[in-house]
Motif scaffolding. Structure first.
Motif: not given
Length: 321
Positions: A240, A252, A249, A255
């Motif tokens: 992030t 992103v 965060d 992920e």
């Protein structure tokens, strides 16, 4: 009349002596040479999973997409022979369905090229031969030979540091049993990246040095005990961006709960590990023992024939006297 020993007795005695000498050499010298990281490796491993990544064309994170990680490892044989170490060049690309297959790995979502250098016997890192990055730990692309049932220090390239893995029993992969190791990485700041301020909640700042953060919710490695080859690997990465000094965060980048070896990669790794493991197992016991036992039998047979031949020569001489 003087007679010489029969060719058969000498041949048996010679072959037996050779095998008796060879047997301990196989165990003391050939086996250690076999337990050395290869120089001429050329393998490709593929991970797949579902997750999220930052789409640079749309300038936002997209979810529920297939992610593929491809790692190619090729040995630099000439540099390995010169240095005496295992010198491996490692190309790693992260792709989505749109960039895979890519004509050029630089078109991938992410691409890195590294050079790993290790001691061929101990698997310890060696700092030479233009290695990049400078790394640490006990386990990396493979584990040492004769893996123990204990924790290992595993180098995580994304973290840029060592992760303590714990031994977590055994697991069967494609019919082949291996030792299982697991670990996690807590959210860690790994660097900075210049990005438009609006990406990280700073719309009034044209450019900021956003903080890069990384965590891993689940590392799982299953390793062949005799060879140290990784049979199965799975990770749960989260990368992030945060605004400078923030503890939340903002974006992103990547992920996934789980990205793991494909079935094909698992089969390939198991086949390679099984073949190498059988060779090492034979050199560790049956071959030296068998060579020694056969050598002893041949040597005894040769001596018996030699003695009988000499007795046969003496008996006629005694009769003529």
């Amino acid at each position: 009349m003087r007679r010489t020993a029969s060719p058969l007795s000498l041949a048996l005695l010679g072959a037996g002596t050779f095998l008796l000498v060879l047997a301990p050499l196989l165990f003391a010298h050939v086996l250690p040479q076999a337990k050395r990281t290869p120089l001429d490796i050329d393998t490709t491993t593929v991970f797949t999973g579902t997750g999220s990544y930052f789409d640079t064309a749309r300038l936002k994170t997209v979810d529920d997409r297939r992610i593929t990680i491809t790692r190619q490892v090729r040995g630099d044989v000439s540099e390995g022979l010169r240095s005496g170490n295992a010198v491996w060049d490692v190309s790693t690309s992260v792709d989505n369905d749109a960039t895979l297959p890519a004509a050029d790995v630089r078109d991938s979502l992410q691409w890195t090229l590294e050079r790993w250098v290790t001691d061929r016997e101990t698997n310890e890192p060696v700092h030479c031969c233009e290695e990049s990055p400078v790394f640490d730990g006990e386990a990396y692309l493979k584990f040492p030979f004769d893996v123990e049932e204990r924790g290992y220090r595993w180098w995580d390239g994304t973290l840029g540091g060592v992760v303590q893995l714990r031994h977590d029993g055994r697991r069967i992969i494609q019919g082949h049993e291996g030792l299982r190791f697991t670990g996690t990485v807590e959210p860690t700041r790994t660097g900075v990246r210049q990005v438009p301020g609006r990406l990280v909640g700073k719309p009034r700042t044209p450019q900021v040095l956003a903080e890069e953060w990384y965590s891993n919710s689940g590392i799982e490695l299953v390793v062949d005990q005799r060879t140290g080859r990784i049979l199965y690997a799975a990770i749960g990465p989260r990368k992030t961006l945060r605004a400078p000094g923030s503890d939340e965060d903002a974006v992103v980048l990547l992920e996934s709960d789980r990205i793991a070896f494909t079935e094909r990669t698992q089969r390939l790794q198991v086949d390679l590990a099984a073949a190498d493991s059988r060779k090492l197992a034979l050199l560790a016991g049956p071959v030296p023992v068998g060579a020694g036992a056969l050598g002893a039998l041949l040597a005894v047979a040769g001596v018996v024939l030699l003695v009988r031949g000499r007795r046969g020569e003496r008996e006629p001489a005694a009769l003529t006297g």
